[in-house]
Motif scaffolding. Structure first.
Motif, PDB file in Angstrom:
ATOM      1  N   GLU A 151      33.392 -29.751 -39.434  1.00  0.00           N
ATOM      2  CA  GLU A 151      33.081 -30.557 -40.611  1.00  0.00           C
ATOM      3  C   GLU A 151      31.574 -30.649 -40.838  1.00  0.00           C
ATOM      4  N   ARG A 152      30.796 -30.644 -39.765  1.00  0.00           N
ATOM      5  CA  ARG A 152      29.336 -30.704 -39.911  1.00  0.00           C
ATOM      6  C   ARG A 152      28.809 -29.437 -40.588  1.00  0.00           C
ATOM      7  N   ILE A 153      29.363 -28.282 -40.206  1.00  0.00           N
ATOM      8  CA  ILE A 153      28.953 -27.028 -40.842  1.00  0.00           C
ATOM      9  C   ILE A 153      29.309 -27.051 -42.323  1.00  0.00           C
ATOM     10  N   THR A 154      30.519 -27.500 -42.660  1.00  0.00           N
ATOM     11  CA  THR A 154      30.938 -27.565 -44.062  1.00  0.00           C
ATOM     12  C   THR A 154      29.996 -28.446 -44.866  1.00  0.00           C
ATOM     13  N   ARG A 155      29.679 -29.611 -44.333  1.00  0.00           N
ATOM     14  CA  ARG A 155      28.781 -30.526 -45.028  1.00  0.00           C
ATOM     15  C   ARG A 155      27.400 -29.905 -45.217  1.00  0.00           C
ATOM     16  N   ASP A 156      26.861 -29.273 -44.157  1.00  0.00           N
ATOM     17  CA  ASP A 156      25.507 -28.711 -44.225  1.00  0.00           C
ATOM     18  C   ASP A 156      25.425 -27.541 -45.201  1.00  0.00           C
ATOM     19  N   VAL A 157      26.466 -26.680 -45.231  1.00  0.00           N
ATOM     20  CA  VAL A 157      26.451 -25.551 -46.162  1.00  0.00           C
ATOM     21  C   VAL A 157      26.453 -26.045 -47.605  1.00  0.00           C
ATOM     22  N   LEU A 158      27.294 -27.020 -47.902  1.00  0.00           N
ATOM     23  CA  LEU A 158      27.368 -27.536 -49.267  1.00  0.00           C
ATOM     24  C   LEU A 158      26.095 -28.283 -49.659  1.00  0.00           C
ATOM     25  N   ALA A 159      25.451 -28.914 -48.690  1.00  0.00           N
ATOM     26  CA  ALA A 159      24.218 -29.643 -48.980  1.00  0.00           C
ATOM     27  C   ALA A 159      23.000 -28.728 -49.018  1.00  0.00           C
ATOM     28  N   GLY A 160      23.164 -27.475 -48.571  1.00  0.00           N
ATOM     29  CA  GLY A 160      22.039 -26.542 -48.567  1.00  0.00           C
ATOM     30  C   GLY A 160      21.111 -26.707 -47.389  1.00  0.00           C
ATOM     31  N   THR A 161      21.582 -27.364 -46.306  1.00  0.00           N
ATOM     32  CA  THR A 161      20.736 -27.599 -45.132  1.00  0.00           C
ATOM     33  C   THR A 161      21.140 -26.763 -43.928  1.00  0.00           C
ATOM     34  N   ALA A 162      22.174 -25.918 -44.046  1.00  0.00           N
ATOM     35  CA  ALA A 162      22.602 -25.081 -42.926  1.00  0.00           C
ATOM     36  C   ALA A 162      21.598 -23.956 -42.703  1.00  0.00           C
ATOM     37  N   ILE A 163      21.252 -23.705 -41.450  1.00  0.00           N
ATOM     38  CA  ILE A 163      20.258 -22.684 -41.110  1.00  0.00           C
ATOM     39  C   ILE A 163      20.772 -21.301 -41.520  1.00  0.00           C
ATOM     40  N   GLY A 164      19.948 -20.581 -42.263  1.00  0.00           N
ATOM     41  CA  GLY A 164      20.284 -19.215 -42.634  1.00  0.00           C
ATOM     42  C   GLY A 164      21.316 -19.079 -43.736  1.00  0.00           C
ATOM     43  N   GLU A 165      21.709 -20.197 -44.372  1.00  0.00           N
ATOM     44  CA  GLU A 165      22.735 -20.161 -45.408  1.00  0.00           C
ATOM     45  C   GLU A 165      22.139 -20.582 -46.751  1.00  0.00           C
ATOM     46  N   MET A 166      22.487 -19.849 -47.811  1.00  0.00           N
ATOM     47  CA  MET A 166      22.097 -20.280 -49.145  1.00  0.00           C
ATOM     48  C   MET A 166      23.140 -21.273 -49.673  1.00  0.00           C
ATOM     49  N   ARG A 167      22.680 -22.187 -50.509  1.00  0.00           N
ATOM     50  CA  ARG A 167      23.600 -23.174 -51.058  1.00  0.00           C
ATOM     51  C   ARG A 167      24.538 -22.489 -52.049  1.00  0.00           C
ATOM     52  N   PRO A 168      25.838 -22.818 -52.013  1.00  0.00           N
ATOM     53  CA  PRO A 168      26.791 -22.141 -52.910  1.00  0.00           C
ATOM     54  C   PRO A 168      26.442 -22.388 -54.384  1.00  0.00           C
ATOM     55  N   ASP A 169      26.789 -21.405 -55.215  1.00  0.00           N
ATOM     56  CA  ASP A 169      26.634 -21.546 -56.669  1.00  0.00           C
ATOM     57  C   ASP A 169      27.836 -22.234 -57.296  1.00  0.00           C
ATOM     58  N   LEU A 170      28.979 -22.205 -56.583  1.00  0.00           N
ATOM     59  CA  LEU A 170      30.196 -22.802 -57.112  1.00  0.00           C
ATOM     60  C   LEU A 170      31.086 -23.227 -55.951  1.00  0.00           C
ATOM     61  N   ILE A 171      31.645 -24.435 -56.037  1.00  0.00           N
ATOM     62  CA  ILE A 171      32.634 -24.901 -55.061  1.00  0.00           C
ATOM     63  C   ILE A 171      34.027 -24.658 -55.637  1.00  0.00           C
ATOM     64  N   VAL A 172      34.861 -23.953 -54.878  1.00  0.00           N
ATOM     65  CA  VAL A 172      36.276 -23.801 -55.233  1.00  0.00           C
ATOM     66  C   VAL A 172      37.043 -24.717 -54.292  1.00  0.00           C
ATOM     67  N   ALA A 173      37.423 -25.898 -54.793  1.00  0.00           N
ATOM     68  CA  ALA A 173      38.101 -26.906 -53.979  1.00  0.00           C
ATOM     69  C   ALA A 173      39.605 -26.666 -54.021  1.00  0.00           C
ATOM     70  N   VAL A 174      40.180 -26.341 -52.863  1.00  0.00           N
ATOM     71  CA  VAL A 174      41.608 -26.033 -52.766  1.00  0.00           C
ATOM     72  C   VAL A 174      42.334 -27.267 -52.238  1.00  0.00           C
ATOM     73  N   VAL A 175      43.366 -27.709 -52.959  1.00  0.00           N
ATOM     74  CA  VAL A 175      44.146 -28.865 -52.520  1.00  0.00           C
ATOM     75  C   VAL A 175      45.624 -28.502 -52.530  1.00  0.00           C
ATOM     76  N   ASP A 176      46.371 -29.125 -51.631  1.00  0.00           N
ATOM     77  CA  ASP A 176      47.828 -28.987 -51.612  1.00  0.00           C
ATOM     78  C   ASP A 176      48.382 -29.835 -52.748  1.00  0.00           C
ATOM     79  N   ALA A 177      48.979 -29.200 -53.748  1.00  0.00           N
ATOM     80  CA  ALA A 177      49.432 -29.911 -54.943  1.00  0.00           C
ATOM     81  C   ALA A 177      50.507 -30.939 -54.639  1.00  0.00           C
ATOM     82  N   SER A 178      51.166 -30.822 -53.494  1.00  0.00           N
ATOM     83  CA  SER A 178      52.210 -31.788 -53.149  1.00  0.00           C
ATOM     84  C   SER A 178      51.665 -32.959 -52.343  1.00  0.00           C
ATOM     85  N   ARG A 179      50.359 -32.945 -52.017  1.00  0.00           N
ATOM     86  CA  ARG A 179      49.755 -34.003 -51.189  1.00  0.00           C
ATOM     87  C   ARG A 179      48.404 -34.407 -51.764  1.00  0.00           C
TER      88      ARG A 179
END
Length: 627
Positions: free
Chosen positions: A80-108
């Motif tokens: 979860e820390r890696i996920t948060r850092d990548v989305l925030a643009g603070t992960a080492i060696g990672e560029m911040r994403p241009d688009l988030i594709v949020a996948v959810v279980d439609a039944s939950r």
């Protein structure tokens, strides 16, 4: 003067797949990228990083990053820390994403939309994917993507990743400039407030006319029996028992085909090399070394695939998390929680992914103990050794309608599990169990195993096994042949040439150390390369006996050792392999995950001592029972 590294990223916009575990995110990633994937690790950590490429209908090439599954952007685990850092643009060696594709279980939606709301506050463009839409429809919880999009203020699409439904519409949406539009500044300025997110999700569901917390599903009725405190453990034991019976009963025919093929290859090579080369080094290398050694390991591929087929089906159906919940009370008595179950079960395939799976355990002490137990789980690399010795020394007969060989295999796995439980109990009292930690987890919906997913998993395991056979096992087999063939015996020597070779001398040197547990010099020779990979011991034995007794010895290895070894020696060797940590890759992974050599070296010393003690006790008891 300080310097900073410059990170160069591949061309193309970057999409990040975000979602809870078990929402079908990785299935969607595989559907979009196919084989265009690259697996590595994030910089500075051992969390797996999966990136792929996809082509939109208009020919646009995009990068797609499959983020580790997360329940929240307030991290409680390394994933979860890696996920948060990548989305925030603070992960080492990672560029911040241009688009988030949020996948959810439609039944939950009640739980999973909270992550969507938290991600919206990051201020990045977002596309929401309602995956498993077919299941939501079946349960009467169908969601109108357009109405949800109006309320969230971002595009929303429905998909079924396993069948491909809605995937083309998703790819087409990536060509729409509106998908890449940044949200208004006010929408991303709110502070995190889990309670407010929960109220907002409830309001959304009411507005959409959906209440996904009411009504019993068919799966709930199944859970009543699967999670029953008495019936549940009995069902789990029956499943494991069936699995080990199948490993022998179902693999018999394909193993015979591989044995026949190996024998034919050896005969064909001998014929091609001609009579003049029949005693030469080239024929010996190819027939006695490569074919005998590699074929001796390859023959166990059907049994390994049957074991993995069971694990993949149980995983795809949603049973494994329920088994973790079922065993939480038992593991609590050992100072662990049910979260340790899945890493330990993964270790039955291979200890390395089991060690990596401990990242989901948030308590440091629990994670340390779980990593310490993974080498004791009976991994698939032990299977060739077990199968060879069981086939050689256990009669092929039925006992109360069950295969006796399958019963012995089940007993070996049970002994390994009981040994791990004993070690966990000991560590509980030595390291301190601390406060009682309750297990909270979301049980995925029951699903019929998806055949393409299972077949893909089996194909990947086949490739991994063949790479090992063609890589480290082949190299070590050739090394064993070299050590077993040189130097040549002195003139006038009467014994087999291997007795005078470097391998023979090494075996004689180690024999006094292992004689108290019944091991002869041939076993001592096989144990040395077996440190790199357990299954190499079988190819080493095949090579040693081929050089000692000719091609027939290699083809009939099981019958040969049955005639030359005592039952006590075979039982002692089985006991040794139950506990011995003979895998350098596992020890290296332990060092990387624990941050030093203290844990792996300590475990290696302790488990080798335990293996020696277990082998000695087994050898002496068997001798006593046999009179």
């Amino acid at each position: 003067m300080q310097t900073a590294p410059i990170h160069v990223h591949p061309p193309g916009a970057l999409l990040a797949l975000l979602g809870n575990p078990n929402c079908g995110k990785t299935a969607l990633f595989n559907r979009l990228t196919g084989s265009r994937q690259k697996v590595a690790n994030y910089a500075g950590v051992t969390v797996e990083r999966k990136e792929g490429r996809l082509q939109t209908p208009q020919g646009r090439s995009l990068r797609l990053l499959d983020l580790p599954g997360a329940y929240s952007l307030a991290p409680r685990s390394p994933d979860e820390r890696i996920t948060r850092d990548v989305l925030a643009g603070t992960a080492i060696g990672e560029m911040r994403p241009d688009l988030i594709v949020a996948v959810v279980d439609a039944s939950r939606l009640r739980r999973q939309l909270r992550l969507v709301l938290a991600a919206q506050r990051l201020g990045l463009p977002m596309l929401v994917v309602l995956n498993m839409a077919d299941r939501a429809e079946l349960l009467g919880r169908a969601v109108d993507p357009q109405r949800l999009a109006e309320r969230l203020g971002v595009p929303v699409l429905g998909t079924v990743a396993t069948s491909g439904r809605g995937v083309q519409a998703l790819q087409a949406a990536l060509d729409d400039p509106r998908t890449w539009a940044h949200p208004p500044a006010a929408a991303s300025a709110c502070a995190d407030d889990p309670a407010a997110d929960a109220r907002r999700v409830h309001e959304l569901l009411v507005e959409l006319g959906i209440d996904d917390s009411a009504g019993a599903e068919a799966g709930d009725r199944l859970d009543h029996w699967v999670l029953h405190p008495v019936i549940g453990p009995l069902l789990l034991a029956a499943l494991l028992f069936l699995m080990f019976q199948a490993v022998f009963a179902w693999a018999e025919a394909p193993m015979g085909w591989i044995e026949a093929g190996t024998a034919w290859v050896g005969e064909w090579l001998g014929a091609q090399l001609g009579e003049q080369a029949s005693e030469g080094w080239l024929r010996s290398l190819l027939v006695d070394g490569v074919v005998a050694g590699v074929g001796g390991v390859l023959v166990f591929l059907p049994q390994i695939l049957i074991l993995f087929a069971f694990i993949l089906v149980l995983e795809d159906s949603g049973y494994l998390p329920r088994a973790a919940y079922l065993l939480d009370r038992l593991m609590g008595g050992l100072g662990l929680s049910g979260r340790s179950f899945i890493p330990l079960l993964s270790s039955y395939a291979c200890a390395i992914p089991g060690i990596l799976a401990t990242r989901s355990i948030t308590n440091p002490r629990d994670r340390w103990v779980t990593m310490a137990l993974t080498p004791l789980m009976t991994c698939s690399a032990r299977l060739p050794v077990y199968a060879l010795l069981i086939a050689a020394f256990v009669p092929q007969r039925e006992l109360a309608g069950f295969s006796l060989q399958g019963l012995v295999m089940f007993a070996l796995y049970a002994v390994g599990l009981l040994g791990a439980m004993a070690v966990a109990w000991l560590l509980k009292h030595l390291s301190g169990a601390g406060a009682v930690r309750t297990l909270m987890m979301e049980l995925p919906a029951w699903n019929w195993p998806h055949a393409p997913n299972v077949l893909l998993g089996l194909w990947q395991r086949t490739l991994i096994f063949l790479r090992r056979v063609g890589g480290i096992i082949l190299l070590l087999t050739i090394a064993i042949w070299l050590l077993s063939s040189f130097p040549a015996p002195p003139q006038g020597a009467s014994g087999p040439a291997i007795q005078y070779s470097l391998a023979g001398q090494l075996g004689r040197l180690l024999e006094p150390l292992f004689a108290p547990i019944g091991f002869n010099w041939q076993i001592c020779v096989a144990l040395v390369p077996g440190l790199a990979a357990r299954e190499v011991a079988v190819s080493a034995l095949a090579t040693v006996y081929a050089l000692s007794g000719g091609d027939a010895a290699a083809d009939q290895l099981g019958g040969l050792i049955a005639g030359q070894w005592s039952l006590a020696t075979a039982m002692a060797l089985l006991a040794w392999y139950v506990f011995a940590p003979q895998c350098v890759s596992t020890l290296a992974t332990l060092r990387r995950e624990s941050g030093g050599w203290r844990l792996p070296l300590g475990l290696a010393g302790a488990y080798f001592a335990l293996a020696y003690a277990a082998a000695w006790l087994t050898y002496r008891l068997t001798l006593a029972l046999l009179g």
